[in-house]
Design a protein around this motif. Sequence first.
Motif, PDB file in Angstrom:
ATOM      1  N   PHE A   1      23.737 -14.400 -10.155  1.00  0.00           N
ATOM      2  CA  PHE A   1      22.918 -15.524 -10.741  1.00  0.00           C
ATOM      3  C   PHE A   1      21.650 -16.040  -9.824  1.00  0.00           C
ATOM      4  CE2 PHE A   1      26.657 -16.284 -13.526  1.00  0.00           C
ATOM      5  CZ  PHE A   1      25.899 -16.372 -14.546  1.00  0.00           C
ATOM      6  N   VAL A   2      21.946 -15.920  -8.509  1.00  0.00           N
ATOM      7  CA  VAL A   2      20.861 -16.240  -7.595  1.00  0.00           C
ATOM      8  C   VAL A   2      19.849 -14.957  -7.757  1.00  0.00           C
ATOM      9  CG1 VAL A   2      20.364 -16.294  -5.260  1.00  0.00           C
ATOM     10  CG2 VAL A   2      22.502 -17.337  -5.921  1.00  0.00           C
ATOM     11  N   LEU A   3      20.119 -13.861  -7.767  1.00  0.00           N
ATOM     12  CA  LEU A   3      19.101 -13.005  -7.861  1.00  0.00           C
ATOM     13  C   LEU A   3      18.272 -13.083  -9.231  1.00  0.00           C
ATOM     14  CD1 LEU A   3      21.091  -9.535  -6.855  1.00  0.00           C
ATOM     15  CD2 LEU A   3      18.931 -10.674  -5.672  1.00  0.00           C
ATOM     16  N   ILE A   4      19.191 -13.167 -10.364  1.00  0.00           N
ATOM     17  CA  ILE A   4      18.427 -13.447 -11.490  1.00  0.00           C
ATOM     18  C   ILE A   4      17.460 -14.739 -11.445  1.00  0.00           C
ATOM     19  CG2 ILE A   4      18.774 -14.184 -13.984  1.00  0.00           C
ATOM     20  CD1 ILE A   4      21.491 -12.310 -13.572  1.00  0.00           C
ATOM     21  N   PHE A   5      17.876 -15.907 -11.012  1.00  0.00           N
ATOM     22  CA  PHE A   5      17.377 -16.968 -10.575  1.00  0.00           C
ATOM     23  C   PHE A   5      15.676 -16.749  -9.956  1.00  0.00           C
ATOM     24  CE2 PHE A   5      15.910 -20.452  -8.045  1.00  0.00           C
ATOM     25  CZ  PHE A   5      15.573 -21.501  -9.097  1.00  0.00           C
ATOM     26  N   LEU A   6      16.111 -15.871  -8.719  1.00  0.00           N
ATOM     27  CA  LEU A   6      14.767 -15.579  -7.860  1.00  0.00           C
ATOM     28  C   LEU A   6      13.734 -14.614  -8.770  1.00  0.00           C
ATOM     29  CD1 LEU A   6      16.397 -14.910  -4.582  1.00  0.00           C
ATOM     30  CD2 LEU A   6      14.970 -16.706  -5.217  1.00  0.00           C
ATOM     31  N   ALA A   7      14.367 -13.892  -9.424  1.00  0.00           N
ATOM     32  CA  ALA A   7      13.599 -12.832 -10.360  1.00  0.00           C
ATOM     33  C   ALA A   7      12.829 -13.751 -11.287  1.00  0.00           C
ATOM     34  CB  ALA A   7      14.351 -11.826 -11.012  1.00  0.00           C
ATOM     35  N   THR A   8      13.413 -14.819 -11.900  1.00  0.00           N
ATOM     36  CA  THR A   8      12.855 -15.549 -13.122  1.00  0.00           C
ATOM     37  C   THR A   8      11.670 -16.513 -12.409  1.00  0.00           C
ATOM     38  OG1 THR A   8      14.993 -15.444 -13.878  1.00  0.00           O
ATOM     39  CG2 THR A   8      13.190 -17.055 -15.034  1.00  0.00           C
ATOM     40  N   SER A   9      12.217 -17.245 -11.251  1.00  0.00           N
ATOM     41  CA  SER A   9      11.265 -17.979 -10.574  1.00  0.00           C
ATOM     42  C   SER A   9       9.751 -17.276 -10.330  1.00  0.00           C
ATOM     43  CB  SER A   9      11.776 -18.704  -9.398  1.00  0.00           C
ATOM     44  OG  SER A   9      13.212 -18.965  -9.530  1.00  0.00           O
ATOM     45  N   SER A  10       9.775 -15.951  -9.854  1.00  0.00           N
ATOM     46  CA  SER A  10       8.653 -15.502  -9.558  1.00  0.00           C
ATOM     47  C   SER A  10       7.823 -15.002 -10.464  1.00  0.00           C
ATOM     48  CB  SER A  10       8.944 -14.116  -8.619  1.00  0.00           C
ATOM     49  OG  SER A  10       9.456 -13.157  -9.454  1.00  0.00           O
ATOM     50  N   VAL A  11       8.276 -15.117 -11.960  1.00  0.00           N
ATOM     51  CA  VAL A  11       7.656 -14.770 -13.116  1.00  0.00           C
ATOM     52  C   VAL A  11       6.963 -16.190 -13.461  1.00  0.00           C
ATOM     53  CG1 VAL A  11       7.656 -14.548 -15.682  1.00  0.00           C
ATOM     54  CG2 VAL A  11       8.861 -12.961 -13.822  1.00  0.00           C
ATOM     55  N   GLN A  12       7.765 -17.235 -13.560  1.00  0.00           N
ATOM     56  CA  GLN A  12       7.187 -18.686 -13.617  1.00  0.00           C
ATOM     57  C   GLN A  12       6.167 -19.189 -12.768  1.00  0.00           C
ATOM     58  OE1 GLN A  12      10.855 -20.969 -13.780  1.00  0.00           O
ATOM     59  NE2 GLN A  12      10.920 -20.695 -15.984  1.00  0.00           N
ATOM     60  N   ALA A  13       6.401 -18.468 -11.641  1.00  0.00           N
ATOM     61  CA  ALA A  13       5.263 -18.836 -10.553  1.00  0.00           C
ATOM     62  C   ALA A  13       3.881 -18.473 -10.908  1.00  0.00           C
ATOM     63  CB  ALA A  13       5.564 -18.354  -9.152  1.00  0.00           C
ATOM     64  N   ASN A  14       3.730 -17.440 -11.707  1.00  0.00           N
ATOM     65  CA  ASN A  14       2.561 -17.199 -12.236  1.00  0.00           C
ATOM     66  C   ASN A  14       2.006 -18.040 -13.289  1.00  0.00           C
ATOM     67  OD1 ASN A  14       2.445 -14.698 -10.787  1.00  0.00           O
ATOM     68  ND2 ASN A  14       3.504 -13.716 -12.503  1.00  0.00           N
ATOM     69  N   GLU A  15       0.548 -18.701 -12.877  1.00  0.00           N
ATOM     70  CA  GLU A  15       0.430 -19.764 -13.866  1.00  0.00           C
ATOM     71  C   GLU A  15      -0.020 -19.040 -15.248  1.00  0.00           C
ATOM     72  OE1 GLU A  15      -0.978 -23.141 -13.989  1.00  0.00           O
ATOM     73  OE2 GLU A  15       0.630 -23.265 -12.602  1.00  0.00           O
ATOM     74  N   PRO A  16       0.453 -19.750 -16.402  1.00  0.00           N
ATOM     75  CA  PRO A  16      -0.078 -19.362 -17.647  1.00  0.00           C
ATOM     76  C   PRO A  16      -1.628 -19.352 -17.934  1.00  0.00           C
ATOM     77  CG  PRO A  16       0.934 -21.437 -17.897  1.00  0.00           C
ATOM     78  CD  PRO A  16       0.996 -21.002 -16.491  1.00  0.00           C
ATOM     79  N   LEU A  17      -1.837 -18.668 -19.109  1.00  0.00           N
ATOM     80  CA  LEU A  17      -3.284 -18.751 -19.455  1.00  0.00           C
ATOM     81  C   LEU A  17      -4.367 -18.634 -18.250  1.00  0.00           C
ATOM     82  CD1 LEU A  17      -2.884 -21.818 -22.090  1.00  0.00           C
ATOM     83  CD2 LEU A  17      -2.210 -19.131 -22.150  1.00  0.00           C
ATOM     84  N   PRO A  18      -4.467 -17.394 -17.326  1.00  0.00           N
ATOM     85  CA  PRO A  18      -5.402 -17.536 -16.411  1.00  0.00           C
ATOM     86  C   PRO A  18      -6.882 -17.446 -16.550  1.00  0.00           C
ATOM     87  CG  PRO A  18      -4.021 -15.549 -16.621  1.00  0.00           C
ATOM     88  CD  PRO A  18      -3.576 -16.321 -17.345  1.00  0.00           C
ATOM     89  N   SER A  19      -7.147 -16.965 -18.095  1.00  0.00           N
ATOM     90  CA  SER A  19      -8.347 -17.047 -18.473  1.00  0.00           C
ATOM     91  C   SER A  19      -9.020 -18.210 -19.024  1.00  0.00           C
ATOM     92  CB  SER A  19      -8.743 -15.783 -19.456  1.00  0.00           C
ATOM     93  OG  SER A  19      -8.522 -14.419 -18.516  1.00  0.00           O
ATOM     94  N   TRP A  20      -8.221 -19.142 -19.000  1.00  0.00           N
ATOM     95  CA  TRP A  20      -8.772 -20.607 -19.535  1.00  0.00           C
ATOM     96  C   TRP A  20      -8.884 -21.572 -18.514  1.00  0.00           C
ATOM     97  CZ3 TRP A  20      -7.834 -22.490 -24.947  1.00  0.00           C
ATOM     98  CH2 TRP A  20      -7.466 -21.378 -25.668  1.00  0.00           C
ATOM     99  N   ASN A  21     -10.332 -21.916 -18.691  1.00  0.00           N
ATOM    100  CA  ASN A  21     -10.665 -22.853 -17.459  1.00  0.00           C
ATOM    101  C   ASN A  21      -9.666 -24.247 -17.856  1.00  0.00           C
ATOM    102  OD1 ASN A  21     -12.685 -21.855 -16.162  1.00  0.00           O
ATOM    103  ND2 ASN A  21     -13.913 -21.871 -17.899  1.00  0.00           N
ATOM    104  N   GLU A  22      -9.541 -25.060 -16.735  1.00  0.00           N
ATOM    105  CA  GLU A  22      -8.777 -26.272 -16.717  1.00  0.00           C
ATOM    106  C   GLU A  22      -9.704 -27.055 -17.822  1.00  0.00           C
ATOM    107  OE1 GLU A  22      -5.828 -26.682 -15.802  1.00  0.00           O
ATOM    108  OE2 GLU A  22      -5.821 -28.672 -16.438  1.00  0.00           O
TER     109      GLU A  22
END
Lengths: 335, 335
Positions: free
Chosen positions: B16-37
Motif C-alpha cells: 500500500f505504501v508503494l502504491i501510495f508513493l506511486a500515486t502521489s508522484s503522479v498527483q504532484a504534477n500540476e494539472p493543465l500545464p498549458s493553461w495560464n493561472e
Amino acid sequence: MKKTYLILLILLILSFVLIFLATSSVQANEPLPSWNEGKARQAIIHFVEEVTKQGGANYVPASERIATFDNDGTLWVEYPMYTQVLFAFERVKKLAPQHPEWKTEQPFKALLAGDMKTVGASGMKGLMKIILATHSGMTATEFADEVGKWLRTTKHPKFKHPYIDVIYQPQIELLEYLRANEFKTYIVSGGGIAFMRPVTEQAYGIPPEQVIGSSVVTKFQIKNGKPELIRMPKVNFVNDKAGKPVGIYEHIGRRPILAFGNADADMQMIEYTKGGDGLRLGLFVHHTDAQREFAYDRKSHVGTLDKALDQADKNDWIIVDMKKDWKVIFPFEMK
Amino acid sequence: MKKTYLILLILLILSFVLIFLATSSVQANEPLPSWNEGKARQAIIHFVEEVTKQGGANYVPASERIATFDNDGTLWVEYPMYTQVLFAFERVKKLAPQHPEWKTEQPFKALLAGDMKTVGASGMKGLMKIILATHSGMTATEFADEVGKWLRTTKHPKFKHPYIDVIYQPQIELLEYLRANEFKTYIVSGGGIAFMRPVTEQAYGIPPEQVIGSSVVTKFQIKNGKPELIRMPKVNFVNDKAGKPVGIYEHIGRRPILAFGNADADMQMIEYTKGGDGLRLGLFVHHTDAQREFAYDRKSHVGTLDKALDQADKNDWIIVDMKKDWKVIFPFEMK
C-alpha cells in the motif's frame, strides 16, 4: 543503500505474487455458472478466450470488443406481452380523465372498455397511437421517473416479481463475464430507449449511454425558466430489424464482434456483426421452457423466431435452448 | 503459522505504501500545464475538486461525470473555414469526372471553376447540396477510410500541419485531467459524426462511441454478399444549436455536468448542462489570438460568438480568452 534496493525489490516481487494469487482465486471460479455444459456455453467461452488471447490469430484489442444484446426476450421476459406495451395500456387508464376524447376515439375507447379484441384488430397503427399518446407530452426527466417507478413496482402476472427482476440470470452472468474480459456491453432493442434506460444500470450493469432503442422526437425548450427536453408524439427512429445495424452505427460507430438476440427481428444485427472480419459470434435465445418460463417461436405474436431457426446452421448462429442450456432462469430463483 | 501471517501483513502494508508513493508522484504534477493561472483555470480546477470530493456538498458519482465538448473551434481549428467544408470542396474536384452533370449544375459548376463568390451566394442550401453529394453513395467503412486518410495528410494553410494535429494542446490536457478524475468525455458537434470518428481516438483519446454529431440517413443492405451500411444523400439529424441537447439525450441519456463550446451555436448545450441540479460548469473559447491562431467573434462567418459573450456574466459562463489563458496553442509547438 544497496540493502534498501534489495528490500524494495523483494517487496515488489512479493507484491506481484500476492496479486497473482488474488487473481488466480478469481479465475478459479468457473464463468457462467448458470449455463449447462453444452455447445452454446462452449462456443461463448471459446470465443472469449480466442479474442482475448494476446498474440493469437483471433486477438481483438479491448477497444473493439463490442457486444450487443437485444432486450425483450433476450435479457428480460417479453411474454405474454412486451413490457412496454403493458406499461402503455396501464397509462391509458391512468391518463383517461385528462383525455375525454378517448371515450369515442379508437383504439383508446376499446382499451378503456377492456375490449382487447378490438385493440388487437387496430394492429400496429393502433398500437403506435397508444404508445405515442402515453410516451409524450412530458419532459425527459418526468418520463424517466414514471417508467423507473413502474418497472420497480409492477409485477409480472406469472412470476409475481417486479419487471425489473424478471430478467435472465444466465445472461447477467454472460454480461459480467464479457465485461470482466474488457468487452463493452450494449443493449440494442426495438423497445424504447427511454423505457429501458431508467433501470438498465441496476438490472444489467449497463449504463444509459450504452442503451440503443427506438425513440420519439424530442425538442429542447425553456419550460418554467428551466431548460428541458420535451417528448413529442412523433416517431423519431425505429431501432428494429434493419434499423438495428443503423442504430449501432449511429451510437457506437464500430461493428460489434458479438451479438445476441432471440427473434427474426435480430437477424440483421447478427448478420451485420458476423459480416466483419475475423472471429465473430452470433446467438439467439430459443424460448423452449413452458414450465420455467414460456415456450414460443415460429408462430408467436411476440418475439417471432422462424427464419432465424431455419438459417442458423448455414450461418453458424448459435441457438441457445433455454430448457437445456440454462440451469436457472431468474435471479430470484437463487435466493 | 503466526509468523507467516505477520509477514503477509507487513507485505500488504508495504504494498500500500508503494502504491501510495506511486500515486502521489503522479498527483504532484500540476494539472493543465498549458493553461495560464487565471479565472478560467481556477474555475475548472475548483469545479473538478468539488465534484470529486467524497462526502462534499457538491460530490457527483463517477457515473454521472459527463463532460461534453464542441469540436470545431473548441477542440480543433475552424478558421478560415470548417475542415469538413474544405474536405467536401476537395472531394467535388476529385469526384467531378464521375459527375458530368456538375458541369452545369450549381453550386458544383462554380466550385469547379473556382468561383467561390457564387458558391458562397448559394448559401446553406448550396453547401448542403455539396456536403450530401460528397458524403454519400458509399459504405460507412469506405467513408471512414477516406476521411481518416484525408485528415492525416491534408495540411492546414496557415499552420502547415495535417488537420489531425491542428488541435488545442490546453484542451487535450483538460480532457486528460477530466478523465483522470473519472469523467467520461464526449464530443458534441454540429459537424458530421462520421467525419470526426475516424480520428478522435488518436487526436483526443475519445473513442467513436463518445462522439455525437450531425448525420446522413444510412441504410442496411447486403452489398456483394457483405452486410453493409450505405450512406444516403439525405440529412438524418442536425446536431447543432437546439439539436445539441437532443443529441446528448439520444446518445448519453444523462445531462452533462460540464460543457465547453466556442460559439452561439453551443449556447443551448451549455444552458441544458447548467440547468441541472448541483454544481455545473459552462465554458466558451474566445478566439482572441490573431498571431498564434485567429481572432474572430461577433461578426465571423464561422463560429459566431456574439450573444453568448453578452450573456456570459449573467449566466456565470466562463469565457476562456485564448490569448491570455493559453500558454501554448498546438501540440506541435512543444516539440
